[in-house]
Design a protein around this motif. Sequence first.
Motif, PDB file in Angstrom:
ATOM      1  N   ARG A 155     -27.904  82.823  21.300  1.00 13.75           N
ATOM      2  CA  ARG A 155     -26.928  83.732  20.683  1.00 13.75           C
ATOM      3  C   ARG A 155     -27.631  84.973  20.129  1.00 13.75           C
ATOM      4  NH1 ARG A 155     -24.186  78.563  18.404  1.00 13.75           N
ATOM      5  NH2 ARG A 155     -22.398  78.300  19.839  1.00 13.75           N
ATOM      6  N   TRP A 205     -30.389  86.239  21.264  1.00 18.61           N
ATOM      7  CA  TRP A 205     -30.752  87.074  22.416  1.00 18.61           C
ATOM      8  C   TRP A 205     -29.557  87.881  22.890  1.00 18.61           C
ATOM      9  CZ3 TRP A 205     -28.763  87.044  27.398  1.00 18.61           C
ATOM     10  CH2 TRP A 205     -29.423  87.863  28.305  1.00 18.61           C
ATOM     11  N   GLN A 206     -28.387  87.255  22.904  1.00 19.71           N
ATOM     12  CA  GLN A 206     -27.191  87.970  23.347  1.00 19.71           C
ATOM     13  C   GLN A 206     -26.892  89.151  22.421  1.00 19.71           C
ATOM     14  OE1 GLN A 206     -23.287  86.033  23.033  1.00 19.71           O
ATOM     15  NE2 GLN A 206     -22.871  86.683  25.139  1.00 19.71           N
ATOM     16  N   TYR A 207     -27.033  88.904  21.108  1.00 16.02           N
ATOM     17  CA  TYR A 207     -26.800  90.005  20.175  1.00 16.02           C
ATOM     18  C   TYR A 207     -27.788  91.144  20.421  1.00 16.02           C
ATOM     19  CZ  TYR A 207     -24.168  86.392  17.615  1.00 16.02           C
ATOM     20  OH  TYR A 207     -23.294  85.400  17.259  1.00 16.02           O
ATOM     21  N   ASP A 248     -33.711  88.406  33.563  1.00 17.01           N
ATOM     22  CA  ASP A 248     -32.637  88.115  32.611  1.00 17.01           C
ATOM     23  C   ASP A 248     -32.844  86.789  31.894  1.00 17.01           C
ATOM     24  OD1 ASP A 248     -30.154  86.796  34.954  1.00 17.01           O
ATOM     25  OD2 ASP A 248     -32.340  86.722  34.963  1.00 17.01           O
ATOM     26  N   TRP A 302     -26.627  80.982  31.069  1.00 15.04           N
ATOM     27  CA  TRP A 302     -27.856  81.308  30.364  1.00 15.04           C
ATOM     28  C   TRP A 302     -29.065  80.858  31.184  1.00 15.04           C
ATOM     29  CZ3 TRP A 302     -26.700  83.805  25.837  1.00 15.04           C
ATOM     30  CH2 TRP A 302     -25.436  83.586  25.281  1.00 15.04           C
ATOM     31  N   ALA A 309     -33.440  84.514  28.993  1.00  9.53           N
ATOM     32  CA  ALA A 309     -33.163  84.779  27.580  1.00  9.53           C
ATOM     33  C   ALA A 309     -34.139  84.087  26.648  1.00  9.53           C
ATOM     34  CB  ALA A 309     -31.738  84.340  27.238  1.00  9.53           C
ATOM     35  N   ASP A 341     -29.399  91.791  23.131  1.00 13.66           N
ATOM     36  CA  ASP A 341     -29.128  92.422  24.418  1.00 13.66           C
ATOM     37  C   ASP A 341     -27.979  93.413  24.301  1.00 13.66           C
ATOM     38  OD1 ASP A 341     -27.620  91.832  27.467  1.00 13.66           O
ATOM     39  OD2 ASP A 341     -29.704  92.462  27.354  1.00 13.66           O
ATOM     40  N   ASN A 342     -26.955  93.041  23.527  1.00 12.80           N
ATOM     41  CA  ASN A 342     -25.822  93.951  23.331  1.00 12.80           C
ATOM     42  C   ASN A 342     -26.232  95.199  22.566  1.00 12.80           C
ATOM     43  OD1 ASN A 342     -24.092  92.184  24.640  1.00 12.80           O
ATOM     44  ND2 ASN A 342     -23.419  91.169  22.749  1.00 12.80           N
TER      45      ASN A 342
END
Length: 641
Positions: free
Chosen positions: A150, A152-154, A72, A23, A74, A156-157
Amino acid sequence: MSDEVFSFAAESAQQGSENGNGWKILSVEDDATYQASLLHNLRGITVDDSPVNVLTASSAAMAASVLSEHPDIALVLVDVVMEEDDAGLTLVRSIRDVLGNSAMRVILLTGQPGMAPRKEVMEQYDINEYWNKSDLTREKLHSVVRSNLRTWQYMDNLNHARKGLQVIIDASRNLYSKQDLAGFAEAVLSSIGKVIDAEGGGIVCSSSSFGADQFEVIAGSGRFSKLNGKTLTSDHLAKYHATLQQAKASKEHQFEAEYTVLYFETAHIDGYQYLVVVDGQVKPSEHQIYMLQVFSENIRTGFANVALINRVSMVAYFDEYLGVFNRNGLLREIGSMSLPERQRSVLMLVSIRRYPDMMIAFGESYCRNLLMRFMEGLNDVIPDYTCFAVVSSGVFGIVLDKTLVPEPGVMEMAAERTLSIADIEHHLLLSFCRADLSMMAELPAQEILQLAEASLVYANEKNISYTEYKDDYRIQIRDRTLLLQKVQQALLNRSLTIMLQPKVDMLSNEVVGFESLVRIFDEHGVMIPPLDFIPLAEASGLITLIDQQVLGMSLEAIQTLSSHGYALPVSFNASAKDLFNRNYSKAIFSVVTNKLVVPELLDIEITESEMIADFEKFDVLLKQFIALGMGVSIDDFGTGY
C-alpha cells in the motif's frame, strides 16, 4: 564482489505460479527450503482485491536480471547472506543507486542477525524494514507485505508530483538565490494542497539557519498568503507556537488533531531547517495523513536538492573569496540574456596592470584584501550594474545598461587609484575596455568575453587607460585566424619558399652574399606579405618551425650556388628560441662537422634586442659558431633608437 550487481548476471529466475495482473513481489533467497516456505505462506494472498504474484531469485545476480525485466516490482524481500556475505546489502545499494529506484519497498531478511547488525544497516542502507526470519510468522508476513504494498502504491501515485517538483527545481534559472527557494517552497505548498484538502485553510513554509531563533516565512497559501517575510512569532500563527517549538526541538513531524507541522532540515549541506504548517478547513483523514507522511520524503529530498544545487552553484559560479560571480558566472549571465537585453547592455572589463607581479611580491592573502578594497572603490565609479564578476587574476567584468556607462573621461580619470593596505600605499594603474553587447548580440557568451579580453590586452600592451571594442575587430581576428591556418598548412606541406636577397658592396657594386627571406604563397599563387604573417607566427610560436625550414632551405641554396661556382655566404635569421633549441644548434654543427657546407658560407642573423636580453648565454654559443668560421650578424641594429 562488485558494488553494482547489475553489471553482470544472466541466469533466468524462477517464477511463482501467479504471473498475471496484480501486485509483484520479488523474493531473493538462496535457501531453497526457506524460499519454498515463503511461497507457501504467500500463496493466495490478496491486497485490496488484487492478487500478489511472487517472483523468485536465488542470488543477487539472478535478482538483477529479474528486476531489469520487471520494473513494476513493488516489494523485494532480500536475504542478507547469499553467494557473498554482503550480497543482499550490495543488491539493496544497486537498487537505490544503480537503478535509481527510490519507490520500491525493500525488506531485509536474515537468519544470522550478527552478520549485519540492525542499527548499522538501517543507518547505512536505504531499506524499509529489517526482520529476522524466525520472527516473521505467516500473519506477520501478510501484515508486512500488505503495509508495504500500500505504501508503494501511495508513493507511485505521488511520483508524478515529485517529478513536477524536480522540473521546478531544474527549470529555475537562479537556484542559488532565496527567490528560487521561495519558488520551490510555493511548489511544495501547491503539491501538499493536492494531497490534503486545504481549501479554506492554508499552508505556510518557513526557514531558519541552525542556531537562529526566528523562522522566516518564505511561502504561504490560503489565509497565510500575506505572511511572506514575517516570522513565525507573528500573531497570525499564535495557535501553532507550541507545536512549532516541539517540531524544532524533536526534529520530527507533529500531527495534531486540527493541523500538521512538518519538519525538514538540510543541516549536512547548508545548515538550514524548515517548518511547514498545514491547516485545512476540514480535518484530514488517517489516509490523507499517511499520504502526507509519504509525500514528506519527496519534500525532504527536494529541499536537499535545492541546497545541493545552491552549493554547486556557489562553487561553480562564484568566487569563494570575493563573494561575486567568477568567470563561469559571468558567462552564464551573458548567455542567459535575451536579445533585447543585449541590445541595451554593455560589458565593461577593468584590469589592474601588473597584478601578477603584485601577487608575487605581496602574496595571495594580502592581494585578496587589496581586491576587496579595490572593488569597493570601483563601485564609486560604476555604481549601477546588472552583474559584477572576477574574470581572471586582477581582471573584473561588469555588465550594465549602456545609459549608465560613465563617460570615457571619467574612466580615464579613475585609471589611477591609490589604496592603503596595512599602512602600505599602492598606486594602481587600470585599463578599461567597453564592449557594447549590441555589436555582438548574436555571438555566444564565450566569444563575447574573448573579444572583449583581446581588446583589453591591446589596451594593456599600449598602456592605454580606456579603449572600446570596435565592430570590425572580430573580422580582423577571423582574418588573422585564417592567415594562421595558411601558415600552418604551408609548414605541414613544406611549401615555404625562400628568396635570396643580394648583399652588394656599395663601392665595387659586387654581390658579396645573400640573405634568405622566407615567403608564403596562397592557393592562388599570390604572395602573402611577410609583414602580415611574420608577427602572427611569432605570437603563435610557429616562428621556430619556420626558422627550422628556412635553415634547411638555406643550406640547400648554398650547395646549389656552390655547384654553379658561386661561393657566396647566405645569411638566415635565428631567434633566441632557435639557438637555445639543442636540435637546431646541433643541426648547424652537424652540417659543418660533416663538411656538407663550408662554414664561411653560413651567416647567422640575430635580432639585437634578443641578444642583449640574454647576452651571456648568446655569447658562449656565438663564440662556438665563430670558432667554426661562421659569420654572425646583428639584425635590426639600432631600430627604434
